[in-house]
Write a protein that holds these residues in place. Sequence first.
Motif, PDB file in Angstrom:
ATOM      1  N   SER C  53      -1.931  40.853  69.664  1.00 24.23           N
ATOM      2  CA  SER C  53      -2.498  41.405  68.431  1.00 24.23           C
ATOM      3  C   SER C  53      -3.731  42.257  68.678  1.00 24.23           C
ATOM      4  O   SER C  53      -4.267  42.878  67.754  1.00 24.23           O
ATOM      5  CB  SER C  53      -2.877  40.247  67.493  1.00 24.23           C
ATOM      6  N   ALA C  54      -4.211  42.274  69.900  1.00 20.05           N
ATOM      7  CA  ALA C  54      -5.514  42.885  70.167  1.00 20.05           C
ATOM      8  C   ALA C  54      -5.557  44.354  69.758  1.00 20.05           C
ATOM      9  O   ALA C  54      -6.485  44.778  69.048  1.00 20.05           O
ATOM     10  CB  ALA C  54      -5.861  42.740  71.652  1.00 20.05           C
ATOM     11  N   GLU C  55      -4.599  45.115  70.190  1.00 22.33           N
ATOM     12  CA  GLU C  55      -4.601  46.539  69.868  1.00 22.33           C
ATOM     13  C   GLU C  55      -4.526  46.734  68.347  1.00 22.33           C
ATOM     14  O   GLU C  55      -5.283  47.516  67.774  1.00 22.33           O
ATOM     15  CB  GLU C  55      -3.419  47.232  70.564  1.00 22.33           C
ATOM     16  N   GLY C  56      -3.652  45.985  67.720  1.00 23.68           N
ATOM     17  CA  GLY C  56      -3.502  46.121  66.269  1.00 23.68           C
ATOM     18  C   GLY C  56      -4.771  45.776  65.511  1.00 23.68           C
ATOM     19  O   GLY C  56      -5.056  46.349  64.451  1.00 23.68           O
ATOM     20  N   ARG C  57      -5.539  44.844  66.038  1.00 26.82           N
ATOM     21  CA  ARG C  57      -6.791  44.462  65.388  1.00 26.82           C
ATOM     22  C   ARG C  57      -7.922  45.436  65.712  1.00 26.82           C
ATOM     23  O   ARG C  57      -9.060  45.197  65.324  1.00 26.82           O
ATOM     24  CB  ARG C  57      -7.184  43.050  65.816  1.00 26.82           C
ATOM     25  N   GLY C  58      -7.649  46.478  66.439  1.00 25.57           N
ATOM     26  CA  GLY C  58      -8.643  47.509  66.686  1.00 25.57           C
ATOM     27  C   GLY C  58      -9.449  47.337  67.952  1.00 25.57           C
ATOM     28  O   GLY C  58     -10.349  48.133  68.246  1.00 25.57           O
ATOM     29  N   LEU C  59      -9.135  46.295  68.726  1.00 26.63           N
ATOM     30  CA  LEU C  59      -9.851  46.155  69.994  1.00 26.63           C
ATOM     31  C   LEU C  59      -9.506  47.321  70.911  1.00 26.63           C
ATOM     32  O   LEU C  59      -8.396  47.863  70.872  1.00 26.63           O
ATOM     33  CB  LEU C  59      -9.479  44.841  70.684  1.00 26.63           C
ATOM     34  N   LYS C  60     -10.468  47.688  71.741  1.00 24.52           N
ATOM     35  CA  LYS C  60     -10.246  48.769  72.704  1.00 24.52           C
ATOM     36  C   LYS C  60     -10.183  48.219  74.132  1.00 24.52           C
ATOM     37  O   LYS C  60      -9.574  48.818  75.014  1.00 24.52           O
ATOM     38  CB  LYS C  60     -11.411  49.785  72.645  1.00 24.52           C
TER      39      LYS C  60
END
Lengths: 164, 164, 164, 164, 164, 164, 164, 164
Positions: C53-60
């Motif tokens: 989910s990291a990318e979807g949650r906006g993490l870079k």
Amino acid sequence: MKQVEVGIIMGSSSDAPIMRQAIEVLKKFDIGYEFSVVSAHRSPQRMFDYAASAEGRGLKIIIAGAGGAAHLPGMVAAITTLPVVGVPIKSSNSLDGWDSLLSIVQMPGDIPVATVGVNGAKNAGLLAVQIPATHNAELRAQLAQMKKENNDKVTKMNETLEQF
Amino acid sequence: MKQVEVGIIMGSSSDAPIMRQAIEVLKKFDIGYEFSVVSAHRSPQRMFDYAASAEGRGLKIIIAGAGGAAHLPGMVAAITTLPVVGVPIKSSNSLDGWDSLLSIVQMPGDIPVATVGVNGAKNAGLLAVQIPATHNAELRAQLAQMKKENNDKVTKMNETLEQF
Amino acid sequence: MKQVEVGIIMGSSSDAPIMRQAIEVLKKFDIGYEFSVVSAHRSPQRMFDYAASAEGRGLKIIIAGAGGAAHLPGMVAAITTLPVVGVPIKSSNSLDGWDSLLSIVQMPGDIPVATVGVNGAKNAGLLAVQIPATHNAELRAQLAQMKKENNDKVTKMNETLEQF
Amino acid sequence: MKQVEVGIIMGSSSDAPIMRQAIEVLKKFDIGYEFSVVSAHRSPQRMFDYAASAEGRGLKIIIAGAGGAAHLPGMVAAITTLPVVGVPIKSSNSLDGWDSLLSIVQMPGDIPVATVGVNGAKNAGLLAVQIPATHNAELRAQLAQMKKENNDKVTKMNETLEQF
Amino acid sequence: MKQVEVGIIMGSSSDAPIMRQAIEVLKKFDIGYEFSVVSAHRSPQRMFDYAASAEGRGLKIIIAGAGGAAHLPGMVAAITTLPVVGVPIKSSNSLDGWDSLLSIVQMPGDIPVATVGVNGAKNAGLLAVQIPATHNAELRAQLAQMKKENNDKVTKMNETLEQF
Amino acid sequence: MKQVEVGIIMGSSSDAPIMRQAIEVLKKFDIGYEFSVVSAHRSPQRMFDYAASAEGRGLKIIIAGAGGAAHLPGMVAAITTLPVVGVPIKSSNSLDGWDSLLSIVQMPGDIPVATVGVNGAKNAGLLAVQIPATHNAELRAQLAQMKKENNDKVTKMNETLEQF
Amino acid sequence: MKQVEVGIIMGSSSDAPIMRQAIEVLKKFDIGYEFSVVSAHRSPQRMFDYAASAEGRGLKIIIAGAGGAAHLPGMVAAITTLPVVGVPIKSSNSLDGWDSLLSIVQMPGDIPVATVGVNGAKNAGLLAVQIPATHNAELRAQLAQMKKENNDKVTKMNETLEQF
Amino acid sequence: MKQVEVGIIMGSSSDAPIMRQAIEVLKKFDIGYEFSVVSAHRSPQRMFDYAASAEGRGLKIIIAGAGGAAHLPGMVAAITTLPVVGVPIKSSNSLDGWDSLLSIVQMPGDIPVATVGVNGAKNAGLLAVQIPATHNAELRAQLAQMKKENNDKVTKMNETLEQF
């Protein structure tokens, strides 16, 4: 005033307690030195300038101590033609000194670093005496005298060694 | 003409067969690169200039490979603020890659080198894709596609695996 | 409210004293982060969900620290396409950090982990600044300023270094 | 048709020549097995599914081989409650097997991996016999017979050993 | 009275503090055990008798811990057909556990020792639960419950983790 | 017929090419020996009997070679009071000899193994000459003669060394 | 007055606490010894004279302990034909004993050093009993008695071991 | 006839192919040398005499190469006051050069050996140029010229490097 012949540098002032062992040797043999922090990683330009100007400033030998990924001795040796003595430091962020040792001693052909043992700054100081001693009979005599004293210490140890 | 975003450097042309694995990745993702020999030890001024000019020349990332007492990645990282990816090379004069690995990865605080595995130039290339991908949705889609292909390769392996 | 760009995770809350060094860097550069325990071994589903989910949650970027047979950074890198920075922790059950380092850095081709030195969370934080800085001139200026300060620290050390 | 009791998995089909040594043991003891490639890094979802479904599919034991930063055995052990036997592979990208060994054996408390020696797939197969043998007298008898044969091999070696 | 199923042995009573971690696990899962000192080097006949009689006395599994040139697990495995779990102990006379680990895990083909991490007696205890669990649904349920609790601990850690 | 004074044993006939180097020394010094395969792991009872009967059969010294998790020398030393010389073998399944060396040399207090270097069977043979030589002037004279010959070999090497 | 049969030497009086463990063994077996500091590096002539005169002075065995680049055992073995037992010392300037061990045990062919474990002076003392015991039935009986006592200690440990 | 200033010695003529790399450097810089086999272990008296007479015979520097338990450089350094450069040789009987390196570099305080990398005889030769260059401007100019040539080689490598 005494000519500065040996430049002693280290990556951080936290290396000073070890590196001062080299100073003690140089003082004993009355060889001029200078002592400073020159970090290859935090002050690369200073490192560059230090190494590039060393010969011109009259230095004969550079002793460089560093820990972890220890690049200072090798980088100085890349820049100057003076002999560079490398001291691997077992610093808090090192892998018990293994990283310091390997990243100093395993230099490629053409760029030597005269490496001493881990935390071996005393021996680095002695190399910085042996090198000028190759053309200085008085220094050689002093070194021979030191060898004699080392031998005497063994004799002393035996005189006081409890036989159990 | 494509903008050069990744500088790939190595200590010697003998490291080229390993380092070209990074190029193959960058070509696949259509990212501009340049490829050259920059020895910290044999050409320190070139190394210095390369690192100091990299940002100004538009580079975004530097990949640096070296073996033995491998100082190139760490020294470049000392000079530039760009992210530096280090590739430890198991060269003929290295202690099976242990010296290369430790002298790249064990950098002191404040000067990071993003280190990959021994001879891991392919992964260095991928990091140089992942970094611009953080602000490039198309690259992220391509990376996701590559992950899918990796997974497909496992499926293929199983289709052809002899059960004995 | 500040966008969370960096996910900092670790295998156990006992790794927190080391991993907080990454937080200090991110705070200094005013980069949004989140900080949590995500164990690959004790909470594999949480790890899986976190990475997926990291990318979807906006993490870079993800910074992952672990000790011993340290699988967290590599497993997260297997699942996400974001760049993953691995921090080998010298935990009480590790073999002086050797196991942590090797099980993080020696990743196979196609799944990079940008590895820093043992306990090198500060440098992991800096990589998480350098990566967005590749497309952010202000961050690059701040990083350049930090390099200047590092250099100044060396100057300061020399001003107070006792010459013996 | 024989019940499959042992799942043998490996990170890549290049590990098959080593891992087949486990198969040979299981065939000799007539224990059902399945053999497949399950990469923790290239096919994390497959790995997850494999481990999560193993008990339900009737598997009793999982043998997992991997090289380099070898995460497969430990991740499978994190997900299933079945005993997992780990085989460190000395693959071409490993540091002579040291990385494989440490990243498999040094698991944290609560998640055991029963580790055998580097490339020790034969012994992994034998553990997968010894485990069901704990409640199967016939298997125990066969194991005892194998021990006798091992002893006989030593006798044979001595019969043919040239005394010089 | 509970049947003794697991024999826990160690080379010296100084290993007891580590080895008791295996006992705690077995008590939690209500599995019968016995605990004793059996030195391969100081009491070879006792070791021989222990291993040779283990199966007959109803033991199902042997957990053996030792340090330095650690021969106990491997020798017991040479004599009995029961599964042997080896625990490398980082004792005062060991080289930081490297000798203990290598002399336990690197067994030749035909004589497996299921090795856990250095000082990993807790995991040895868990293997001694997982093995009977392969034919005991209740134990499997308990192991699944333990995995759930491990996961809950991560949740707890996150609830109390200071965000800085 | 010559009295057998030295028992040379090894874990497998594959160790014979190395171990024969000990035989060559014993033949040169005309010391009686016997040569056999005694595996601690495959023939534990034979090992036990061999060690327990050695003194009674008139043996004075045992030379034992083994590789990997090398238990033979230490177990024999645990059973007999004769001096045991251990030879670490760099066998195909060993970690370059490190495991063999550590599992032989790191014996606990009370059970010595006189260890020689990796593959050092020649030196093991020489120890088996030096030991009886402590009460045999003729053997001492022969050893002195061998030292003289070693010195002569250096002289010879110098006579033929090309000066470039 | 008792004949001195064993010469115990060490590189520095700082090694005495370890080396005295050899003395305790020799006293227990009533074997005459002498104890002194003989540094290969600080007193090479004394070392030379010690080794060259040892046999003539009636010594039968030399035990030599040293740390770091430990040359004492090997150099003494180069000069005398007596058996030399080497004790690697984990001194403050050693790399955790690895350097001491390797520089003692890895002797070239023709010049054996019977090496014991790191800090293993007790075992060195025992080898110095086992060697004369090869032609002294009384000593052999005492050694057998010691083995019995070692076994009794294990029995004692078991009598007092808390079952938890 | 040219004055011999550098003594190059090695433990065996099998080390000659490596050690000749030092000769090539000295010839290039037109520095007189002598080349011979001096084994610390096989010819200790020759070693002693060589080291003790070196200064008197006009030598300025000694380069000593050895493998395994490499005692030659350190023993020569114990006897002479001349600077000694040590070359660890990765010989067939060494543990991949680790033993050679550690037994040369880890010298105790008071007896330095200027150690170069494993098989680094070329760099040993260069140190033997840098040392007299400290008081010889012409040699310094030649060293500077060599540095320029090294840099030119990097330029050449770049001219011929295929960009892919």
